[in-house]
Design an enzyme around this catalytic site. Sequence first.
Site, PDB file in Angstrom:
ATOM      1  N   LYS A   1      -0.745  -7.252   3.176  1.00  0.00           N
ATOM      2  CA  LYS A   1       0.240  -8.332   3.107  1.00  0.00           C
ATOM      3  C   LYS A   1      -0.293  -9.582   2.421  1.00  0.00           C
ATOM      4  O   LYS A   1       0.485 -10.385   1.888  1.00  0.00           O
ATOM      5  CB  LYS A   1       0.707  -8.690   4.516  1.00  0.00           C
ATOM      6  CG  LYS A   1       1.529  -7.629   5.206  1.00  0.00           C
ATOM      7  CD  LYS A   1       2.946  -7.590   4.705  1.00  0.00           C
ATOM      8  CE  LYS A   1       3.828  -6.730   5.585  1.00  0.00           C
ATOM      9  NZ  LYS A   1       5.241  -6.722   5.142  1.00  0.00           N
TER      10      LYS A   1
ATOM     11  N   SER B   1       6.247  -9.541  12.189  1.00  0.00           N
ATOM     12  CA  SER B   1       5.699  -8.882  13.365  1.00  0.00           C
ATOM     13  C   SER B   1       4.207  -9.098  13.490  1.00  0.00           C
ATOM     14  O   SER B   1       3.591  -8.703  14.466  1.00  0.00           O
ATOM     15  CB  SER B   1       5.985  -7.375  13.301  1.00  0.00           C
ATOM     16  OG  SER B   1       5.365  -6.806  12.165  1.00  0.00           O
TER      17      SER B   1
ATOM     18  N   ASP C   1      -0.815  12.263  -8.825  1.00  0.00           N
ATOM     19  CA  ASP C   1       0.484  12.931  -8.830  1.00  0.00           C
ATOM     20  C   ASP C   1       1.479  12.266  -7.894  1.00  0.00           C
ATOM     21  O   ASP C   1       2.695  12.389  -8.080  1.00  0.00           O
ATOM     22  CB  ASP C   1       0.316  14.398  -8.404  1.00  0.00           C
ATOM     23  CG  ASP C   1      -0.562  15.178  -9.358  1.00  0.00           C
ATOM     24  OD1 ASP C   1      -0.271  15.180 -10.564  1.00  0.00           O
ATOM     25  OD2 ASP C   1      -1.561  15.768  -8.894  1.00  0.00           O
TER      26      ASP C   1
END
Length: 330
Positions: A55, A81, A175
Amino acid sequence: MSSTPVDIKDVRAASKRIHSWVHRTPVLTCQSLNNLAGRQLYFKAENLQKTGSFKVRGACNAVFLEKESNPDSSGVVTDSSGNHAQAVAYAAKCVGLDCTVVLPRGAPKVKCDAIRGYDAEIVFCEPTPISRKETCIRVSEETGKTIIQSSDNYSVIAGQGTIALELLEEVPDLDAIIVPTSGGGMLAGIGVTVHSIHPKCQVYAVEPVGKDLQRCLEAKQRLWPNPPLYLNTVADALRLQAIGYLSFPIICEYASHRVFTVTDDQMIEGMKLSFERMKQVVEAASGAGVYAAVNLMNQVQPTAHKVGVVLCGGNVDLDNLPWLTPTITY
């Protein structure tokens, strides 16, 4: 040219803006987990990031831009949160801005202590999405502080995209990338970045039971109740049921519409695998990605040989490990 408000130029600009204030986290490998998965896994260790989660990337980009564009800013406020709250508090302290954080009652003590450690004020609210939003708006109106949302902020989304920028520089032929998803800012930022740099790579969300993201993506509609709910999940970082309004269209365009859904027990198994096999302390949200990579890829993309997994955070309350204590019910 991108059809969305965030593109690779924004992500690269974010990388330059924040690089002195965040870690370039390592990409970890683990042969025993490769053997279990039947493919090569590459773990982007954001659990080792500043403030203990990814974050901080988006928070720094958004808060630094607030400081640049508004030198007389009264400060910033956010509701979270926990992990985004810590990140905004850290970013604000870096540039000398006042910060207030709105937290739902019951947020983990480890996260509350960390937020206060960055000199931010905490305002507690009822543990519902609507209470968080209303309290954040009230604080902003009373103080003049700018709201920095965790997912509904294009600067935050661009900052989160730097995860994929770094990961693809180290493993350019992935991938697939598996992304634990709450409000969707990281999923949106990674989707934008991967589409620009390596569009053959599939970007997958992993969610807790009850989020129902795949149905919304397939319909390209927000089918969640309004107001949205908190999910009853062991992963405190994944309790938001609905994707953010700004993130959702970007995710619809750039992420796979197939979604990994995992139970609490599966998240805990993923956590334990990380603890035991990689010696990495990770949150339940990270455990969701680990479990999906090891056990569920064959259901979605069986030919994927190289798979990236974002270990999104490591802010674990070691006095309340989820396999030793009951899940908090909101």
